[in-house]
Design a protein around this motif. Sequence first.
Motif, PDB file in Angstrom:
ATOM      1  N   LEU B  88       0.833  -1.215   0.000  1.00  0.00           N
ATOM      2  CA  LEU B  88       0.000   0.000   0.000  1.00  0.00           C
ATOM      3  C   LEU B  88       0.863   1.259   0.000  1.00  0.00           C
ATOM      4  CD1 LEU B  88      -2.865  -0.888   2.522  1.00  0.00           C
ATOM      5  CD2 LEU B  88      -3.076  -0.507   0.043  1.00  0.00           C
ATOM      6  N   GLU B  89       1.970   1.218   0.736  1.00  0.00           N
ATOM      7  CA  GLU B  89       2.810   2.411   0.828  1.00  0.00           C
ATOM      8  C   GLU B  89       3.573   2.688  -0.467  1.00  0.00           C
ATOM      9  OE1 GLU B  89       5.248   1.911   4.299  1.00  0.00           O
ATOM     10  OE2 GLU B  89       3.491   1.183   5.394  1.00  0.00           O
ATOM     11  N   GLU B  90       3.769   1.669  -1.268  1.00  0.00           N
ATOM     12  CA  GLU B  90       4.514   1.839  -2.522  1.00  0.00           C
ATOM     13  C   GLU B  90       3.606   2.201  -3.700  1.00  0.00           C
ATOM     14  OE1 GLU B  90       7.838   1.700  -3.337  1.00  0.00           O
ATOM     15  OE2 GLU B  90       8.171   1.752  -1.179  1.00  0.00           O
ATOM     16  N   LEU B  91       2.292   2.065  -3.502  1.00  0.00           N
ATOM     17  CA  LEU B  91       1.389   2.265  -4.642  1.00  0.00           C
ATOM     18  C   LEU B  91       1.481   3.653  -5.275  1.00  0.00           C
ATOM     19  CD1 LEU B  91      -1.859   0.383  -3.556  1.00  0.00           C
ATOM     20  CD2 LEU B  91      -0.207  -0.283  -5.311  1.00  0.00           C
ATOM     21  N   PRO B 113     -12.152  -6.566   8.276  1.00  0.00           N
ATOM     22  CA  PRO B 113     -11.706  -5.196   8.597  1.00  0.00           C
ATOM     23  C   PRO B 113     -10.455  -4.795   7.811  1.00  0.00           C
ATOM     24  CG  PRO B 113     -12.309  -6.361  10.608  1.00  0.00           C
ATOM     25  CD  PRO B 113     -12.365  -7.368   9.495  1.00  0.00           C
ATOM     26  N   ALA B 114      -9.543  -5.728   7.584  1.00  0.00           N
ATOM     27  CA  ALA B 114      -8.335  -5.392   6.819  1.00  0.00           C
ATOM     28  C   ALA B 114      -8.712  -4.990   5.387  1.00  0.00           C
ATOM     29  CB  ALA B 114      -7.374  -6.586   6.789  1.00  0.00           C
ATOM     30  N   GLU B 115      -9.690  -5.696   4.828  1.00  0.00           N
ATOM     31  CA  GLU B 115     -10.139  -5.331   3.478  1.00  0.00           C
ATOM     32  C   GLU B 115     -10.848  -3.979   3.482  1.00  0.00           C
ATOM     33  OE1 GLU B 115     -10.876 -10.027   2.397  1.00  0.00           O
ATOM     34  OE2 GLU B 115     -12.432  -8.596   1.838  1.00  0.00           O
ATOM     35  N   ASP B 116     -11.587  -3.692   4.551  1.00  0.00           N
ATOM     36  CA  ASP B 116     -12.210  -2.361   4.692  1.00  0.00           C
ATOM     37  C   ASP B 116     -11.164  -1.271   4.583  1.00  0.00           C
ATOM     38  OD1 ASP B 116     -14.928  -2.874   5.127  1.00  0.00           O
ATOM     39  OD2 ASP B 116     -14.608  -3.303   7.266  1.00  0.00           O
ATOM     40  N   ARG B 117     -10.078  -1.441   5.359  1.00  0.00           N
ATOM     41  CA  ARG B 117      -9.050  -0.405   5.406  1.00  0.00           C
ATOM     42  C   ARG B 117      -8.362  -0.240   4.052  1.00  0.00           C
ATOM     43  NH1 ARG B 117      -8.416  -2.668  10.591  1.00  0.00           N
ATOM     44  NH2 ARG B 117      -6.823  -4.126   9.868  1.00  0.00           N
ATOM     45  N   ALA B 118      -8.050  -1.375   3.426  1.00  0.00           N
ATOM     46  CA  ALA B 118      -7.365  -1.299   2.128  1.00  0.00           C
ATOM     47  C   ALA B 118      -8.263  -0.650   1.081  1.00  0.00           C
ATOM     48  CB  ALA B 118      -6.947  -2.700   1.676  1.00  0.00           C
ATOM     49  N   ALA B 121      -8.489   3.168   1.839  1.00  0.00           N
ATOM     50  CA  ALA B 121      -7.205   3.827   1.558  1.00  0.00           C
ATOM     51  C   ALA B 121      -6.986   3.965   0.051  1.00  0.00           C
ATOM     52  CB  ALA B 121      -6.057   3.034   2.184  1.00  0.00           C
ATOM     53  N   GLN B 122      -7.362   2.944  -0.689  1.00  0.00           N
ATOM     54  CA  GLN B 122      -7.097   2.971  -2.128  1.00  0.00           C
ATOM     55  C   GLN B 122      -8.104   3.847  -2.876  1.00  0.00           C
ATOM     56  OE1 GLN B 122      -4.826  -0.735  -3.614  1.00  0.00           O
ATOM     57  NE2 GLN B 122      -6.302  -1.555  -2.137  1.00  0.00           N
ATOM     58  N   LEU B 123      -9.328   3.969  -2.361  1.00  0.00           N
ATOM     59  CA  LEU B 123     -10.260   4.935  -2.959  1.00  0.00           C
ATOM     60  C   LEU B 123      -9.685   6.350  -2.810  1.00  0.00           C
ATOM     61  CD1 LEU B 123     -13.679   3.454  -1.774  1.00  0.00           C
ATOM     62  CD2 LEU B 123     -12.893   3.655  -4.152  1.00  0.00           C
ATOM     63  N   GLN B 124      -9.079   6.616  -1.658  1.00  0.00           N
ATOM     64  CA  GLN B 124      -8.470   7.931  -1.457  1.00  0.00           C
ATOM     65  C   GLN B 124      -7.282   8.139  -2.405  1.00  0.00           C
ATOM     66  OE1 GLN B 124      -9.574  10.538   0.362  1.00  0.00           O
ATOM     67  NE2 GLN B 124      -7.906  11.671  -0.650  1.00  0.00           N
ATOM     68  N   MET B 125      -6.527   7.064  -2.649  1.00  0.00           N
ATOM     69  CA  MET B 125      -5.406   7.183  -3.600  1.00  0.00           C
ATOM     70  C   MET B 125      -5.929   7.529  -4.995  1.00  0.00           C
ATOM     71  SD  MET B 125      -2.789   4.111  -2.673  1.00  0.00           S
ATOM     72  CE  MET B 125      -2.470   3.684  -0.965  1.00  0.00           C
ATOM     73  N   ALA B 126      -7.089   6.984  -5.355  1.00  0.00           N
ATOM     74  CA  ALA B 126      -7.673   7.325  -6.662  1.00  0.00           C
ATOM     75  C   ALA B 126      -7.960   8.821  -6.719  1.00  0.00           C
ATOM     76  CB  ALA B 126      -8.944   6.510  -6.899  1.00  0.00           C
ATOM     77  N   VAL B 127      -8.497   9.365  -5.634  1.00  0.00           N
ATOM     78  CA  VAL B 127      -8.750  10.815  -5.576  1.00  0.00           C
ATOM     79  C   VAL B 127      -7.431  11.568  -5.733  1.00  0.00           C
ATOM     80  CG1 VAL B 127      -9.568  12.695  -4.110  1.00  0.00           C
ATOM     81  CG2 VAL B 127     -10.774  10.493  -4.106  1.00  0.00           C
ATOM     82  N   ASP B 128      -6.423  11.151  -4.972  1.00  0.00           N
ATOM     83  CA  ASP B 128      -5.144  11.871  -4.967  1.00  0.00           C
ATOM     84  C   ASP B 128      -4.471  11.857  -6.340  1.00  0.00           C
ATOM     85  OD1 ASP B 128      -5.593  12.232  -2.300  1.00  0.00           O
ATOM     86  OD2 ASP B 128      -4.221  10.638  -1.634  1.00  0.00           O
ATOM     87  N   THR B 149     -19.766  -2.411  -0.454  1.00  0.00           N
ATOM     88  CA  THR B 149     -18.867  -1.676  -1.346  1.00  0.00           C
ATOM     89  C   THR B 149     -19.426  -0.288  -1.648  1.00  0.00           C
ATOM     90  OG1 THR B 149     -18.127  -3.735  -2.373  1.00  0.00           O
ATOM     91  CG2 THR B 149     -17.768  -1.708  -3.620  1.00  0.00           C
ATOM     92  N   LEU B 150     -20.715  -0.230  -1.978  1.00  0.00           N
ATOM     93  CA  LEU B 150     -21.320   1.058  -2.321  1.00  0.00           C
ATOM     94  C   LEU B 150     -21.296   2.006  -1.120  1.00  0.00           C
ATOM     95  CD1 LEU B 150     -24.307  -0.140  -4.540  1.00  0.00           C
ATOM     96  CD2 LEU B 150     -22.264   1.109  -5.284  1.00  0.00           C
ATOM     97  N   ASP B 151     -21.485   1.442   0.079  1.00  0.00           N
ATOM     98  CA  ASP B 151     -21.414   2.290   1.285  1.00  0.00           C
ATOM     99  C   ASP B 151     -20.028   2.914   1.424  1.00  0.00           C
ATOM    100  OD1 ASP B 151     -24.009   1.773   1.922  1.00  0.00           O
ATOM    101  OD2 ASP B 151     -23.566   0.211   3.407  1.00  0.00           O
ATOM    102  N   VAL B 152     -18.998   2.106   1.238  1.00  0.00           N
ATOM    103  CA  VAL B 152     -17.633   2.626   1.401  1.00  0.00           C
ATOM    104  C   VAL B 152     -17.332   3.663   0.315  1.00  0.00           C
ATOM    105  CG1 VAL B 152     -15.176   2.013   1.454  1.00  0.00           C
ATOM    106  CG2 VAL B 152     -16.860   0.505   2.511  1.00  0.00           C
ATOM    107  N   VAL B 153     -17.787   3.420  -0.901  1.00  0.00           N
ATOM    108  CA  VAL B 153     -17.568   4.396  -1.978  1.00  0.00           C
ATOM    109  C   VAL B 153     -18.262   5.712  -1.636  1.00  0.00           C
ATOM    110  CG1 VAL B 153     -18.069   4.947  -4.387  1.00  0.00           C
ATOM    111  CG2 VAL B 153     -17.211   2.674  -3.791  1.00  0.00           C
ATOM    112  N   ARG B 154     -19.491   5.632  -1.117  1.00  0.00           N
ATOM    113  CA  ARG B 154     -20.229   6.867  -0.792  1.00  0.00           C
ATOM    114  C   ARG B 154     -19.536   7.640   0.330  1.00  0.00           C
ATOM    115  NH1 ARG B 154     -24.895   3.374  -1.047  1.00  0.00           N
ATOM    116  NH2 ARG B 154     -25.840   3.536  -3.119  1.00  0.00           N
ATOM    117  N   GLU B 155     -18.880   6.922   1.227  1.00  0.00           N
ATOM    118  CA  GLU B 155     -18.161   7.612   2.313  1.00  0.00           C
ATOM    119  C   GLU B 155     -16.845   8.220   1.832  1.00  0.00           C
ATOM    120  OE1 GLU B 155     -17.659   4.737   5.392  1.00  0.00           O
ATOM    121  OE2 GLU B 155     -19.828   4.491   5.660  1.00  0.00           O
TER     122      GLU B 155
END
Lengths: 254, 283
Positions: B88-91, B113-118, B121-128, B149-155
Amino acid sequence: MTAADRDRLGALRSELDERAQDWLKRALAEPDRLEISFAAAKRACGAPHAVRVRVALLAEHRPPAARLAELYRRGNAAERLAVLEALPELAPDTDGSELVHDALRTNDPRLVAAALGPYGACCLAPHDWRQAVLKCLFVGIPLAEVHDLAPRAAGDDELARMLRDFAAERTAAGRTVPEDLHHLLELTSRPAPARPAPDRSALDHPATGRPVADHPVTDHPVTGRPSTVPSPVDGPAAPRPTAPGEQRPTGQEI
Amino acid sequence: MRIFDPHIHMTSRTTDDYRAMYDAGVRAVVEPSFWLGQPRTHPASFYDYFDALLGWEPFRAAQYGIAHHCTIALNPKEAGDPRCLPVLEELPRYLAKDGVVAVGEIGYDSMTPAEDRALAAQLQMAVDHELPAMVHTPHRDKAAGLTRTLDVVRESDLPIEHVLIDHLNETTVAAATDSGCWRGFSIYPDTKMDPDRMVALLRSHGTECVLVNSAADWGNSDPLTPRRVGEAMLAAGFTEDDVDLVLWRNPVEFYGLSGRLDLDAAEPASPTHEGNSVLRGGE
């Protein structure tokens, strides 16, 4: 950055539009963001300028060898090409010979060809250079892309043998022999350049400024002993120093 | 019929596939980074894989007249393995690269929960990185997985119009369509979707924002299934323009959100790259 670097950078800037010029100015001022700007150069400045922009970034920031190697290893093909292109600019501070060898191990003709540019022409030991040239024929890279082909090939009997063997293998398989092979074979039959070579400085190792013959000769892959085949750049002008207790090889070993 | 396969793992396919794909009309592909069937145990294994998706595979594809792009991410199947989390840190380094047209495949496998976090984090990387996101829906408990999935995307800060949700089927298409995301359907020989079921869904839910892919990989799969969908669409009365929308213009529009889609890449860069000896390099 040298005066020549500055001239090149000025010429490059004059070809960029205003937005790209601004981007480049920022990128040149931000050494910490080199990895990101190096990757984004094509999008920021346009495909026709991407290689020169990347080379300019490297010439300006002059990353230490480990960071340069990471830029290469984590780079896509275009970024790797730019690193290889920049090696002459970064010499003699940076020894890029490992990157050249890495590129020669690939099967991507663009990288193989770039590895045989001005830097590779200088840093490759005779055995490695011959293998690389043979690989060009093998994968269809025009030999016109090999820097200093004629002076290095002249008088190289071992290269001539390899070419004839390759041609024989192709013929036995009913396949065509690359046209370039005959041209290169003709080049090997020419006399080696008189010493000192007319463009001796260009044959010096770009990283060290010393003639390449001063570098350890690559060991023969089968015998494990140093190759002693003479060539225009590793010939008698600068014999390899003999290590204490080592018997200098005398015969043709290949 | 020109075809853009928006999801195919060419790393696992042969040159015969490339040739057959070209003959079937495929001119562009996107290869999402995913798992390889066998779990990786070192972050460096991912970096070599990413390098292949950015260098070797586009080069291979170009030999057959096919433009190749990729998506980069820590995939859902391995996002729960602590050994792989340093990826994740190298992406960010890879997401800056020209050939990357989305963050993906991200999403859920076992909904941990680990998949939640990943995923977050990666949706935010798409924004960045101003990239769209390509989201895989789980094979098990798919409908619940889609809801989550849709809930996490909306958040997240990523607009739903910049998200492609893949591996949809009859049970998930309505919720996905209502959300406003791009919808992806994987057509497999036996599992997932088949061409006739796909045509039925195109009839009932329309052709807008729909992408059809082969998702071909190292398992039982077929790189020509998008072509079969195009043929089935025509047989069912869809127009050639409808087929072009689904099989070409929709994927071009979605991955075009990255600003990095280069469809000229299908043309070999120079005569250097042509010829059998290149294809057999290392022979």
